[in-house]
Design an enzyme around this catalytic site. Structure first.
Site, PDB file in Angstrom:
ATOM      1  N   GLU A 132     -11.029  -1.226   1.730  1.00 19.89           N
ATOM      2  CA  GLU A 132      -9.828  -1.142   2.202  1.00 19.89           C
ATOM      3  C   GLU A 132      -9.413   0.482   2.194  1.00 19.89           C
ATOM      4  O   GLU A 132      -9.024   0.796   3.278  1.00 19.89           O
ATOM      5  CB  GLU A 132      -8.971  -1.965   1.580  1.00 19.89           C
ATOM      6  CG  GLU A 132      -7.512  -2.047   2.102  1.00 19.89           C
ATOM      7  CD  GLU A 132      -6.510  -2.780   1.559  1.00 19.89           C
ATOM      8  OE1 GLU A 132      -6.855  -3.593   0.596  1.00 19.89           O
ATOM      9  OE2 GLU A 132      -5.349  -2.999   1.929  1.00 19.89           O
TER      10      GLU A 132
ATOM     11  N   GLN B  84      -5.017 -11.087   4.261  1.00 19.17           N
ATOM     12  CA  GLN B  84      -5.038 -10.609   3.064  1.00 19.17           C
ATOM     13  C   GLN B  84      -4.075 -10.991   2.225  1.00 19.17           C
ATOM     14  O   GLN B  84      -2.864 -10.469   2.299  1.00 19.17           O
ATOM     15  CB  GLN B  84      -5.578  -9.049   2.863  1.00 19.17           C
ATOM     16  CG  GLN B  84      -5.534  -8.599   1.462  1.00 19.17           C
ATOM     17  CD  GLN B  84      -5.529  -7.226   1.298  1.00 19.17           C
ATOM     18  OE1 GLN B  84      -4.559  -6.539   2.146  1.00 19.17           O
ATOM     19  NE2 GLN B  84      -6.119  -6.489   0.283  1.00 19.17           N
TER      20      GLN B  84
ATOM     21  N   SER C 113      -0.584   2.135  -3.642  1.00 19.82           N
ATOM     22  CA  SER C 113       0.065   3.190  -3.689  1.00 19.82           C
ATOM     23  C   SER C 113      -0.613   4.623  -4.169  1.00 19.82           C
ATOM     24  O   SER C 113      -1.643   4.482  -4.859  1.00 19.82           O
ATOM     25  CB  SER C 113       1.420   3.085  -4.231  1.00 19.82           C
ATOM     26  OG  SER C 113       1.316   3.492  -5.613  1.00 19.82           O
ATOM     27  N   ASN C 114      -0.255   5.824  -3.152  1.00 20.27           N
ATOM     28  CA  ASN C 114      -0.877   6.993  -3.612  1.00 20.27           C
ATOM     29  C   ASN C 114      -0.921   7.387  -5.019  1.00 20.27           C
ATOM     30  O   ASN C 114      -1.727   8.025  -5.733  1.00 20.27           O
ATOM     31  CB  ASN C 114      -0.523   8.083  -2.652  1.00 20.27           C
ATOM     32  CG  ASN C 114      -1.159   7.912  -1.327  1.00 20.27           C
ATOM     33  OD1 ASN C 114      -1.675   6.942  -1.030  1.00 20.27           O
ATOM     34  ND2 ASN C 114      -0.899   8.948  -0.331  1.00 20.27           N
ATOM     35  N   GLU C 115       0.294   7.080  -5.875  1.00 18.43           N
ATOM     36  CA  GLU C 115       0.456   7.413  -7.273  1.00 18.43           C
ATOM     37  C   GLU C 115      -0.701   6.623  -7.868  1.00 18.43           C
ATOM     38  O   GLU C 115      -1.253   7.229  -8.732  1.00 18.43           O
ATOM     39  CB  GLU C 115       1.815   6.869  -7.638  1.00 18.43           C
ATOM     40  CG  GLU C 115       2.890   7.716  -7.202  1.00 18.43           C
ATOM     41  CD  GLU C 115       3.486   7.370  -5.661  1.00 18.43           C
ATOM     42  OE1 GLU C 115       2.884   6.235  -5.260  1.00 18.43           O
ATOM     43  OE2 GLU C 115       4.080   8.243  -5.171  1.00 18.43           O
TER      44      GLU C 115
END
Ligand SMILES: Cc1cc2nc3c(=O)[nH]c(=O)nc-3n(C[C@H](O)[C@H](O)[C@H](O)COP(=O)(O)OP(=O)(O)OC[C@H]3O[C@@H](n4cnc5c(N)ncnc54)[C@H](O)[C@@H]3O)c2cc1C
Length: 398
Positions: free
Chosen positions: A246, A128, A383-385
């Site tokens: 994803e 990717q 990212s989780n943020e």
């Protein structure tokens, strides 16, 4: 979602367990246990993929017409749970989990005919090419350019953190094809071979000392315009569709179950010492276990949603945050369980078939590597943020 198993489900579970018992060799299980990366040893997991392919189970979430299984959500749940219990390796399948669904939806007939069967058989291995130095969370700011020249595009730029590029023969890649309008509007989605002249791969080792990702450089790389998936300058639509799979399709419940298995194996080695039975520690383990159950239920909701409307939608962001953070909490238990044995650094002992003598009990040799690598779970796939921003905006309407 109804989770009561019917007689047919129970028969299916028996079939899954028999398949796993017949095909998961000790070598394949060992590769799964020793991995300190997003994927198990490439060559061993290719062998595992072949066993799944021969059985017709390689693409469990694909529709029947493209060689998928057409399983019910319950069948998928049964497979994932039993597979995690049996320690299946995490195969390198960005083809199946990411670019395959994109080609099915946005690819033309020639692309479907060419790529889908080869993804299924793992003849083609994909990587990717999204992130760039300076364009990760703000992906739409990407600078790798593809300039039209006759029937071709000429690509210049660089991609980074490209997992498994050293094994891949194909890449799906976001490139800038226009400088006008909003930055999202000038992006296109290209697919092309990794041996195209002008591509250089530079390895990057992860925090656990495993060569898992790479930086790729494109120097006047010429690819035909038939490499385009979807319309020129509409790559952002294609890219976002892929990211839903994803983020939501990572079978977190199964991953966390596998992490818990690893925890229990190492905890059993120290059972006579009693430290892991201390009430406060037992409470910590129970809290993580409860969180795991919440992940499983969220995952069932998402599977039901995919079944209903064909895609996971924004719930995939919820799953990404909850799943990755829960798995990180399980791998933190590894360090508590290992105690002083968490200190030795023995990367050689993590290669399948190695003859190193591990300092830690054998069940613990890969656990620090897994813990370290797992710090990245709240970064990769967005990212989780960023996922929390998406949840706030799109799910909660804040
Ligand atoms: C193990 C691993 C494998 C990967 N594999 C691939 C791959 O195969 N292909 C690929 O293309 N990429 C891959 N990536 C890259 C991954 O997608 C990026 O790392 C990720 O999108 C974050 O981008 P960044 O690293 O540039 O961090 P940055 O975007 O620079 O972010 C740095 C920090 O700032 C925070 N932040 C940034 N913007 C905001 C905001 N608007 N609001 C709140 N916080 C913010 C982030 O959450 C993060 O904590 C991989 C990454 C890892 C760790």
């Amino acid at each position: 979602m109804d989770l009561e198993m019917s007689a047919a489900d129970l028969a299916f579970r028996d079939e899954v367990c028999k398949f796993l018992a017949d095909n998961l060799t000790d070598e394949i299980r060992e590769a799964a246990r020793l991995s300190a990366s997003s994927f198990s040893d490439f060559h061993v997991s290719q062998r595992w993929h072949k066993a799944l392919y021969d059985k017709g189970w390689a693409a469990r979430s694909w529709p029947l017409e493209h060689g998928g299984c057409d399983w019910t959500p319950m069948q998928r749940y049964i497979y994932d749970t039993e597979a995690a219990r049996a320690d299946v390796p995490t195969a390198f399948t960005m083809g199946i989990s990411m670019v395959g669904p994109v080609i099915m939806r946005y690819g033309n007939q020639a692309q479907k005919d060419c790529f889908l069967p080869r993804i299924l058989s793992a003849e083609d291995v994909w990587c990717q090419g999204y992130s760039e130095p300076g364009s990760g969370s703000d992906l739409a700011s990407l600078q790798t350019r593809a300039v039209a020249d006759g029937d071709d595009y000429v690509i210049n730029g660089t991609k980074i953190w490209t997992t498994g590029a050293q094994y891949a023969n194909l890449i799906f890649c976001l490139v800038r094809t226009s400088e006008t309008g909003k930055k999202q509007e000038g992006i296109s989605f290209l697919i092309f071979p990794m041996d195209t002249p002008g591509i250089t791969i530079q390895p990057i080792n992860n925090i656990a000392d495993v060569h898992s990702f790479n930086q790729i450089f494109f120097d006047d790389v010429r690819v035909p315009k038939s490499s385009l998936v979807g319309a020129e300058n509409d790559g952002w639509t294609v890219a976002k569709y892929l990211l839903e799979f994803e983020r939501g399709g990572s079978a977190f419940g199964a991953k966390i179950e596998a992490s818990f298995n690893a925890y229990h194996r190492i905890a059993a080695c120290f059972a006579d010492q009693g430290a892991l039975d201390e009430p406060l520690f037992a409470q910590k383990v129970a809290a993580v276990k409860i969180q795991q159950m919440a992940v499983e239920n969220t995952e069932h909701r998402i599977i039901a949603e995919i079944n209903r409307v064909g895609r996971p939608g924004h719930a995939s962001s919820i799953m990404k945050v909850l799943g990755s953070e829960t798995d990180q909490r399980v791998t933190e238990l590894f360090l508590d369980a290992l105690n002083i044995y968490a200190a030795p650094h023995q990367p050689a002992a993590r290669s399948p078939g190695n003859n190193s003598v591990p300092v830690a009990p054998a069940a613990g040799v890969a656990l620090v590597g897994k813990y370290l690598h797992n710090r990245a779970a709240s970064i990769y796939s967005g990212s989780n943020e960023i996922q929390r921003n998406i949840i706030a905006k799109r799910v909660l309407g804040l």
